[in-house]
Motif scaffolding. Sequence first.
Motif, PDB file in Angstrom:
ATOM      1  N   ARG A  35     -11.915  -9.098  -3.993  1.00 20.41           N
ATOM      2  CA  ARG A  35     -10.993  -9.164  -2.757  1.00 20.41           C
ATOM      3  C   ARG A  35      -9.622  -9.422  -3.038  1.00 20.41           C
ATOM      4  O   ARG A  35      -8.670  -9.613  -2.449  1.00 20.41           O
ATOM      5  N   ALA A  36      -9.282  -9.875  -4.159  1.00 23.51           N
ATOM      6  CA  ALA A  36      -8.078 -10.063  -4.929  1.00 23.51           C
ATOM      7  C   ALA A  36      -7.231  -8.766  -5.171  1.00 23.51           C
ATOM      8  O   ALA A  36      -7.802  -7.816  -5.188  1.00 23.51           O
ATOM      9  N   ALA A  37      -5.933  -8.705  -4.738  1.00 22.60           N
ATOM     10  CA  ALA A  37      -4.956  -7.927  -4.651  1.00 22.60           C
ATOM     11  C   ALA A  37      -4.446  -7.589  -6.136  1.00 22.60           C
ATOM     12  O   ALA A  37      -4.441  -8.468  -6.945  1.00 22.60           O
ATOM     13  N   ARG A  38      -4.432  -6.330  -6.603  1.00 24.08           N
ATOM     14  CA  ARG A  38      -3.951  -6.065  -7.606  1.00 24.08           C
ATOM     15  C   ARG A  38      -2.495  -5.754  -7.554  1.00 24.08           C
ATOM     16  O   ARG A  38      -1.957  -5.362  -9.028  1.00 24.08           O
ATOM     17  N   ARG A  39      -1.815  -5.564  -6.548  1.00 24.76           N
ATOM     18  CA  ARG A  39      -0.234  -5.152  -6.594  1.00 24.76           C
ATOM     19  C   ARG A  39       0.098  -5.745  -5.404  1.00 24.76           C
ATOM     20  O   ARG A  39      -0.778  -5.896  -4.205  1.00 24.76           O
ATOM     21  N   LEU A  40       1.103  -6.241  -5.542  1.00 22.82           N
ATOM     22  CA  LEU A  40       1.679  -7.245  -4.236  1.00 22.82           C
ATOM     23  C   LEU A  40       3.361  -6.508  -4.223  1.00 22.82           C
ATOM     24  O   LEU A  40       4.077  -6.249  -4.988  1.00 22.82           O
ATOM     25  N   LEU A  41       3.682  -6.230  -2.575  1.00 21.97           N
ATOM     26  CA  LEU A  41       5.022  -5.764  -2.414  1.00 21.97           C
ATOM     27  C   LEU A  41       5.424  -7.136  -1.409  1.00 21.97           C
ATOM     28  O   LEU A  41       5.042  -7.313  -0.539  1.00 21.97           O
ATOM     29  N   VAL A  42       6.490  -7.737  -1.836  1.00 23.50           N
ATOM     30  CA  VAL A  42       7.234  -8.861  -1.027  1.00 23.50           C
ATOM     31  C   VAL A  42       8.500  -8.483  -0.693  1.00 23.50           C
ATOM     32  O   VAL A  42       9.393  -7.876  -1.570  1.00 23.50           O
ATOM     33  N   GLY A  96      -9.574  -1.149  -3.857  1.00 23.92           N
ATOM     34  CA  GLY A  96     -10.100   0.316  -3.218  1.00 23.92           C
ATOM     35  C   GLY A  96      -8.986   0.868  -2.832  1.00 23.92           C
ATOM     36  O   GLY A  96      -9.133   2.034  -2.219  1.00 23.92           O
ATOM     37  N   GLY A  97      -7.604   0.466  -2.881  1.00 22.85           N
ATOM     38  CA  GLY A  97      -6.302   1.099  -2.504  1.00 22.85           C
ATOM     39  C   GLY A  97      -6.083   0.729  -1.048  1.00 22.85           C
ATOM     40  O   GLY A  97      -5.371   1.290  -0.364  1.00 22.85           O
ATOM     41  N   THR A  98      -6.894  -0.053  -0.269  1.00 26.49           N
ATOM     42  CA  THR A  98      -6.429  -0.516   1.058  1.00 26.49           C
ATOM     43  C   THR A  98      -5.395  -1.619   1.096  1.00 26.49           C
ATOM     44  O   THR A  98      -5.155  -2.456  -0.095  1.00 26.49           O
ATOM     45  N   ARG A  99      -4.115  -1.217   2.050  1.00 25.77           N
ATOM     46  CA  ARG A  99      -3.228  -2.216   1.900  1.00 25.77           C
ATOM     47  C   ARG A  99      -3.323  -3.173   3.245  1.00 25.77           C
ATOM     48  O   ARG A  99      -3.390  -2.566   4.318  1.00 25.77           O
ATOM     49  N   ILE A 100      -2.676  -4.261   2.995  1.00 23.28           N
ATOM     50  CA  ILE A 100      -2.860  -5.303   3.891  1.00 23.28           C
ATOM     51  C   ILE A 100      -1.496  -5.919   4.048  1.00 23.28           C
ATOM     52  O   ILE A 100      -0.927  -6.486   3.200  1.00 23.28           O
ATOM     53  N   ARG A 101      -0.870  -5.529   5.391  1.00 19.10           N
ATOM     54  CA  ARG A 101       0.493  -6.342   5.428  1.00 19.10           C
ATOM     55  C   ARG A 101       0.484  -7.403   6.350  1.00 19.10           C
ATOM     56  O   ARG A 101       0.032  -7.583   7.251  1.00 19.10           O
TER      57      ARG A 101
END
Length: 113
Positions: A35-42, A53-58
Amino acid sequence: MILGWGARRGIYGLLVAATLLIAPILWLVSRPSWRAARRLLVSDKYLEGTGYGGTRIRLTWDGVGEVEHFVRTSTRGPIRVLRLASIDRQREVTFDDRLPGFEQLMGLVETRI
């Protein structure tokens, strides 16, 4: 019982039995990091996490309804985790201290929220 069933069916039965016994253990060990994000965009308006899994949550900063900071124990020692959930709790971004820049991100979340 499972091994006895597998032994009666030969080598393939033993392989199936071993899989049935080992798969739940592997699932329990690897599950916390899924469940932990492997990449974050802030950005100034939102936070976007990309999972394994490649899913993006904004989540927009205004849409964050719950912030949870806790420590999870693992075989590698304690892991600090931060979870941000939306107001309606339908979306969440979770990240841990294995992510580079975790301390800076913690400070940013504290100032934004």
